[in-house]
Scaffold this active site. Structure first.
Site, PDB file in Angstrom:
ATOM      1  N   GLU A   1      -9.663 -13.119  20.312  1.00 15.59           N
ATOM      2  CA  GLU A   1     -11.030 -13.138  20.856  1.00 15.59           C
ATOM      3  C   GLU A   1     -11.948 -12.855  19.674  1.00 15.59           C
ATOM      4  O   GLU A   1     -12.035 -11.725  19.210  1.00 15.59           O
ATOM      5  CB  GLU A   1     -11.209 -12.046  21.912  1.00 15.59           C
ATOM      6  CG  GLU A   1     -10.272 -12.127  23.099  1.00 15.59           C
ATOM      7  CD  GLU A   1     -10.556 -13.307  23.997  1.00 15.59           C
ATOM      8  OE1 GLU A   1     -11.628 -13.928  23.865  1.00 15.59           O
ATOM      9  OE2 GLU A   1      -9.683 -13.632  24.816  1.00 15.59           O
TER      10      GLU A   1
ATOM     11  N   LYS B   1      -4.563  -0.225  18.634  1.00 14.14           N
ATOM     12  CA  LYS B   1      -5.347   0.368  17.546  1.00 14.14           C
ATOM     13  C   LYS B   1      -6.835   0.176  17.826  1.00 14.14           C
ATOM     14  O   LYS B   1      -7.351  -0.938  17.751  1.00 14.14           O
ATOM     15  CB  LYS B   1      -5.024  -0.282  16.201  1.00 14.14           C
ATOM     16  CG  LYS B   1      -5.625   0.538  15.045  1.00 14.14           C
ATOM     17  CD  LYS B   1      -5.700  -0.202  13.746  1.00 14.14           C
ATOM     18  CE  LYS B   1      -6.932  -1.008  13.579  1.00 14.14           C
ATOM     19  NZ  LYS B   1      -8.200  -0.252  13.605  1.00 14.14           N
TER      20      LYS B   1
ATOM     21  N   CYS C   1     -20.071 -10.234  21.245  1.00 19.03           N
ATOM     22  CA  CYS C   1     -19.585 -11.552  20.802  1.00 19.03           C
ATOM     23  C   CYS C   1     -20.213 -12.665  21.637  1.00 19.03           C
ATOM     24  O   CYS C   1     -20.387 -13.772  21.171  1.00 19.03           O
ATOM     25  CB  CYS C   1     -18.076 -11.583  20.932  1.00 19.03           C
ATOM     26  SG  CYS C   1     -17.548 -11.042  22.555  1.00 19.03           S
TER      27      CYS C   1
ATOM     28  N   GLU D   1     -22.828 -15.577  12.613  1.00 21.47           N
ATOM     29  CA  GLU D   1     -22.976 -14.501  13.588  1.00 21.47           C
ATOM     30  C   GLU D   1     -23.616 -13.275  12.920  1.00 21.47           C
ATOM     31  O   GLU D   1     -23.083 -12.762  11.940  1.00 21.47           O
ATOM     32  CB  GLU D   1     -21.599 -14.120  14.139  1.00 21.47           C
ATOM     33  CG  GLU D   1     -21.667 -13.080  15.226  1.00 21.47           C
ATOM     34  CD  GLU D   1     -20.290 -12.688  15.742  1.00 21.47           C
ATOM     35  OE1 GLU D   1     -19.391 -12.455  14.925  1.00 21.47           O
ATOM     36  OE2 GLU D   1     -20.130 -12.611  16.970  1.00 21.47           O
TER      37      GLU D   1
ATOM     38  N   GLY E   1     -12.072  -9.255  17.473  1.00 20.08           N
ATOM     39  CA  GLY E   1     -12.792  -8.872  16.269  1.00 20.08           C
ATOM     40  C   GLY E   1     -13.366 -10.101  15.596  1.00 20.08           C
ATOM     41  O   GLY E   1     -13.568 -11.134  16.243  1.00 20.08           O
ATOM     42  N   SER E   2     -13.595  -9.994  14.309  1.00 18.05           N
ATOM     43  CA  SER E   2     -14.276 -11.085  13.605  1.00 18.05           C
ATOM     44  C   SER E   2     -13.315 -12.245  13.329  1.00 18.05           C
ATOM     45  O   SER E   2     -12.094 -12.067  13.279  1.00 18.05           O
ATOM     46  CB  SER E   2     -14.853 -10.559  12.301  1.00 18.05           C
ATOM     47  OG  SER E   2     -13.800 -10.127  11.471  1.00 18.05           O
ATOM     48  N   THR E   3     -13.895 -13.409  13.120  1.00 14.98           N
ATOM     49  CA  THR E   3     -13.083 -14.597  12.866  1.00 14.98           C
ATOM     50  C   THR E   3     -12.311 -14.443  11.556  1.00 14.98           C
ATOM     51  O   THR E   3     -11.144 -14.840  11.455  1.00 14.98           O
ATOM     52  CB  THR E   3     -13.991 -15.847  12.851  1.00 14.98           C
ATOM     53  OG1 THR E   3     -14.609 -15.938  14.150  1.00 14.98           O
ATOM     54  CG2 THR E   3     -13.212 -17.118  12.583  1.00 14.98           C
TER      55      THR E   3
ATOM     56  N   GLY F   1      -9.393 -12.350  12.207  1.00 13.65           N
ATOM     57  CA  GLY F   1      -8.497 -13.141  13.067  1.00 13.65           C
ATOM     58  C   GLY F   1      -7.560 -14.012  12.240  1.00 13.65           C
ATOM     59  O   GLY F   1      -6.366 -14.123  12.540  1.00 13.65           O
TER      60      GLY F   1
END
Ligand code: NAD
Length: 488
Positions: free
Chosen positions: A247, A172, A281, A382, A225-227, A230
């Site tokens: 990641e 995706k 990132c 971030e 993607g973002s934490t 995640g």
């Protein structure tokens, strides 16, 4: 321009007929509408991948590799149109899409094409009379979810090792940047990938992404993607205990010691944060400067940042394009307010460029802010834009303390002429990657990934191949002896 889902070797509309507007970040205009997958489409894609798995995994590894090599050649042959498409959709300056994104994508598929028949199992030295061998077996249907910052490159980082190892894939792309991934699907079909081996389902995270992450027939989910997302992926994966690879975000520390070669460090620090408008990132988003060189460094760094040519990404002279979405532009600008509220000193940028031809686009100037303390929000969170937070230090110990003071641990860098200091500091950085006197170098052979809140698992290299296989242990009673336990 392809704008449908790719399921079972065919381009199709979404079952529920939904579409997503794909916008040009240079001026907010509509590029195209792309089919938006929902659960029904994800289920169809997973079923296709499941049907394709027995044949694909049984195919000679060299034959799988050959298809990946052909794909790499097809990318080279279509390099210019791919670069144009990537720049149009993401806002990457075309010079970077040409020189980096497209060649790196081809190189990654080529590396894993070559790797397909080189991943070996092992023989374990066990007790005499027995043979124990370990095979690296593919996992099965793998779900892959990627973000919008490097969509083309990430298709190769994700699909290369998964396919080489014999898995089938449902990927995706981000709802914001699906176009280059769909073009890769077209090229895959052209070079002869069997139907169902790769399925591409553009769609929103909370629908298509969520379904893929929780799908009971998906054996592994690989996410970039973002934490925050995640964490949701981990929760969604629990139903069938699928494997998870993450990641996630980063807050890269880039330390400049007082003995550094300043020219190289200034240029490298600009590359570390301003390449791709800071939407990386691994960006060097915390610039950690020794007191003794900080003022001179900043004078020259600010002058360099102010001279960066901002413009239409399709113009070959552009060095920095727009951010990829309006929503993201708002987020980056909000951090300028956060910086001011917390007493940060905005030394450059912080606003849109004045050029009226860019007024409709998602542009922001290179922004340099000195934080009051390493605990300020702009030094901890971030931002993911052309926004660098400056911090100062007096001693090597303090530099390390600052570098390791966030919950992230992805990219990091340091600049010094002292070899011992370089290796000592690199070893003590809590980060998956450290660059010495350079920044942001990647290669398909070199493992890429983070520690802490930056995730787990590795992309690229042998590590990635391992992460896409299961170790299967086989025991053989070579002598054919009857086991002693219940011998009569
Ligand atoms: P994001 O987490 O919002 O989205 C990433 C992907 O996840 C998108 O495809 C999105 O549709 C999908 N998604 C969103 N919600 C979901 C859900 N509930 N279930 C399943 N999928 C869902 O991130 P983003 O804004 O697209 O990308 C920026 C982030 O990615 C930054 O934090 C950046 O650091 C990180 N990133 C990490 C790496 C790395 O290798 N470590 C590389 C690039 C970007």
């Amino acid at each position: 321009m392809q704008n449908q889902l790719f399921i079972n070797g065919r381009f199709v509309d979404a079952a529920e007929g939904d579409t997503i507007d794909v916008l040009n970040p240079h001026d907010g205009s509509l590029i195209t509408k792309v089919a938006a997958a929902t659960s029904t489409d994800v289920d169809l894609a997973v079923a296709a991948a499941e049907r394709a798995f027995p044949r694909w995994s049984a195919m000679a590894a060299a034959d799988r590799g050959r298809l990946l090599l052909r794909l790499a050649d097809a990318i080279d042959a279509n390099a210019e149109s791919l670069a144009q498409l990537e720049s149009l959709d993401t806002g990457h300056p075309i010079r970077d899409s040409r020189a980096l994104d497209v060649p790196r994508t081809a190189a990654c598929f080529r590396y894993f094409g070559g790797m397909a028949d080189k991943l070996q199992g092992s023989v374990i030295p066990v007790e005499t009379g027995f043979l124990n061998y370990v095979q690296r077996a593919p996992i099965g249907v793998v779900g892959q979810i990627v973000p919008w910052n490097f969509p083309l490159m990430f298709t190769s980082w994700k699909m290369g090792p998964a396919l080489a190892a014999g898995n089938t894939v449902v990927l995706k792309p981000s709802e914001i940047t699906p176009l280059s991934t769909l073009r890769i699907a077209e090229l895959m079909a052209e070079v002869g990938f069997p139907e169902g081996v790769v399925n591409i389902v553009p769609g929103y995270g909370h629908t298509a992404g969520q379904r893929l992450a929780e799908h009971p027939r998906v054996r592994k989910i690989a996410f970039t993607g973002s934490t925050a997302t995640g964490r949701r992926i981990v929760e969604a994966s629990q139903g069938n205990l699928k494997r998870v690879q993450l990641e996630l975000g980063g807050k890269g520390a880039n330390i400049v010691f007082d003995d550094a070669k300043l020219d190289a460090a200034i240029n490298g620090a600009a590359w570390a944060i301003f390449h791709n408008q800071g939407q990386a990132c691994i960006a060097g988003s915390r610039l950690v400067l020794h007191e003794r060189i900080a003022d001179e460094f900043l004078d020259r760094f600010i002058a360099l940042a102010d001279s960066i040519r901002i413009g239409n990404p399709l113009d070959a002279t552009t060095e920095m394009g727009p951010l990829t979405s309006l929503q993201h532009l708002e987020r980056v600008k909000a951090y300028v307010d956060v910086a001011r509220e917390q007493g940060g000193h905005v030394m450059a940028g912080g606003a849109a460029p004045s050029d009226p031809s860019l007024a409709k686009g998602y542009y922001v100037r290179p922004t340099i802010v000195e934080a009051r303390t390493p605990q300020d929000r702009i030094a901890q969170e971030e931002v993911f834009g052309p926004f660098v937070t400056v911090l100062r230090f007096d001693s090597d110990e303090e530099a390390l303390q600052i570098a390791n003071s966030t919950s992230y641990g992805l990219g990091s860098g340091l600049w010094t002429r002292d070899l011992s200091r370089a290796h000592r500091t690199a070893a003590a950085m809590e980060a998956g990657m450290c660059w010495i006197n350079c920044y942001k170098r990647v290669n398909p052979g070199s493992p890429f990934g983070g520690v802490g809140q930056s995730g787990y698992g590795r992309e690229m290299g042998y590590e990635a191949m391992h992460d896409y296989t299961e170790a299967r242990s086989v025991w053989v009673n070579v002598d054919g002896n009857v086991p002693p336990h219940f011998r009569r």
